[in-house]
Design a protein around this motif. Structure first.
Motif, mmCIF file in Angstrom:
data_model
loop_
_atom_site.group_PDB
_atom_site.id
_atom_site.type_symbol
_atom_site.label_atom_id
_atom_site.label_comp_id
_atom_site.label_asym_id
_atom_site.label_seq_id
_atom_site.Cartn_x
_atom_site.Cartn_y
_atom_site.Cartn_z
ATOM 1 N N ILE A 169 0.855 -1.178 0.000
ATOM 2 C CA ILE A 169 0.000 0.000 0.000
ATOM 3 C C ILE A 169 0.893 1.230 0.000
ATOM 4 O O ILE A 169 1.779 1.373 0.861
ATOM 5 N N LEU A 170 0.707 2.089 -0.991
ATOM 6 C CA LEU A 170 1.511 3.302 -1.083
ATOM 7 C C LEU A 170 0.988 4.304 -0.066
ATOM 8 O O LEU A 170 -0.168 4.727 -0.132
ATOM 9 N N HIS A 171 1.858 4.663 0.874
ATOM 10 C CA HIS A 171 1.425 5.520 1.975
ATOM 11 C C HIS A 171 2.451 6.617 2.187
ATOM 12 O O HIS A 171 3.620 6.339 2.483
ATOM 13 N N GLU A 172 1.996 7.860 2.045
ATOM 14 C CA GLU A 172 2.935 8.985 2.074
ATOM 15 C C GLU A 172 3.582 9.184 3.439
ATOM 16 O O GLU A 172 4.626 9.835 3.552
ATOM 17 N N ARG A 173 3.002 8.607 4.488
ATOM 18 C CA ARG A 173 3.582 8.787 5.823
ATOM 19 C C ARG A 173 4.571 7.682 6.198
ATOM 20 O O ARG A 173 5.164 7.736 7.276
ATOM 21 N N GLU A 174 4.726 6.705 5.319
ATOM 22 C CA GLU A 174 5.725 5.670 5.573
ATOM 23 C C GLU A 174 7.118 6.273 5.393
ATOM 24 O O GLU A 174 7.423 6.868 4.361
ATOM 25 N N GLN A 175 7.972 6.123 6.388
ATOM 26 C CA GLN A 175 9.277 6.784 6.364
ATOM 27 C C GLN A 175 10.446 5.819 6.228
ATOM 28 O O GLN A 175 11.590 6.253 6.066
ATOM 29 N N HIS A 176 10.188 4.525 6.285
ATOM 30 C CA HIS A 176 11.304 3.581 6.324
ATOM 31 C C HIS A 176 11.326 2.629 5.125
ATOM 32 O O HIS A 176 12.364 2.480 4.482
ATOM 33 N N ALA A 177 10.215 1.976 4.841
ATOM 34 C CA ALA A 177 10.203 0.942 3.802
ATOM 35 C C ALA A 177 9.988 1.560 2.423
ATOM 36 O O ALA A 177 8.962 2.196 2.171
#
Length: 256
Positions: A169-177
């Motif tokens: 799932i493309l998530h703009e708040r993901e900072q690591h993966a």
């Protein structure tokens, strides 16, 4: 094989004399202006193709003689499912067209809380139009199969499916993966099936992202910039195909 390619019904494809359906006949006669003796390629959408020499040309019916059957080229070795949130018509149809060109095998439109389109029925006419778009794109770009298009699903219904490929799932708040690293690790296991969920304008809600993670989907990032949904969808497809070696050779860039 000829550059002009047409998907036809398998029962028509199997004949040595090919009688083209009216829509394709009109295209051959009035748009492409092909003549007797010209060659075209036909495909059965089951992985086969053959060359056809046109014998008779008329706006209502074109007839040709078919040659030997060959495996149809043009399909990537990775089976990519793209699940874009429903959005305005022009943007969604652009995603279908360009996704087909990049090698998407399945499209599953998703209805989320922030989707611009919230309809839950009456999809028949839209799906017929969408199928025409992906078929024409597949013919133009040299695909061996026409991508499949599912009836739109609410996000929860998609997540409850028993059989889903490995999903991100493309998530703009993901900072690591990052998507590239995640896909590389996934493909190294030998599994060639991937699903990408792309949110609407405004993105997925935190609750939706949490539901997706609980269902086994991995949140991934496309980098530091916020992309429009159609840009994100195509960027993600390109990343998957590059990592899979489907858009030329791939080597890992080393950061200093």
């Amino acid at each position: 094989m000829s550059g002009n390619r047409f998907f036809i019904a398998p029962d028509v494809f199997a004949n040595t004399e090919i009688i083209f359906p009216r829509e394709i006949s009109r295209q051959i006669h009035s748009v492409l202006r092909l003549k007797a003796g010209d060659l075209v390629t036909v495909l059965d959408n089951e992985g086969h193709c053959r060359q056809v020499e046109i014998r008779e040309v008329d706006a209502r019916q074109v007839i040709g003689s078919a040659g030997e059957i060959f495996p149809a080229p043009g399909e990537p070795g990775v089976e990519l499912t793209l699940c874009p949130a429903l959005t305005q018509r022009e943007k969604f149809e652009w995603i279908l067209q360009k996704g087909t060109e990049l090698g998407v095998r399945h499209f599953v439109p998703i209805i989320t809380g922030r989707s611009l389109i919230q309809e839950t029925g009456g999809w028949n006419e839209k799906i017929i139009r969408w199928q025409k778009i992906v078929r024409e794109a597949a013919e133009q770009c040299g695909r061996g199969l026409v991508p499949e298009i599912s009836t739109p699903l609410k996000l929860a219904d998609y997540l409850n499916r028993d059989e889903r490929p490995r999903g991100y799932i493309l998530h703009e708040r993901e900072q690591h993966a990052g998507l590239a690293d995640s896909v590389m690790r996934h493909l190294s296991t030998g599994n060639r099936q991937i699903a990408l969920l792309v949110g609407p304008e405004g993105g997925f809600t935190e609750d939706e992202a949490g539901q997706a993670n609980s269902a086994g989907l991995v949140s991934v990032s496309l980098g530091a910039r916020i992309l429009r949904m159609e840009t994100a969808a195509m960027a993600a497809c390109v990343i998957c195909m590059v990592v899979a070696g489907e858009l030329g050779s791939f080597s890992v860039a080393v950061r200093s």
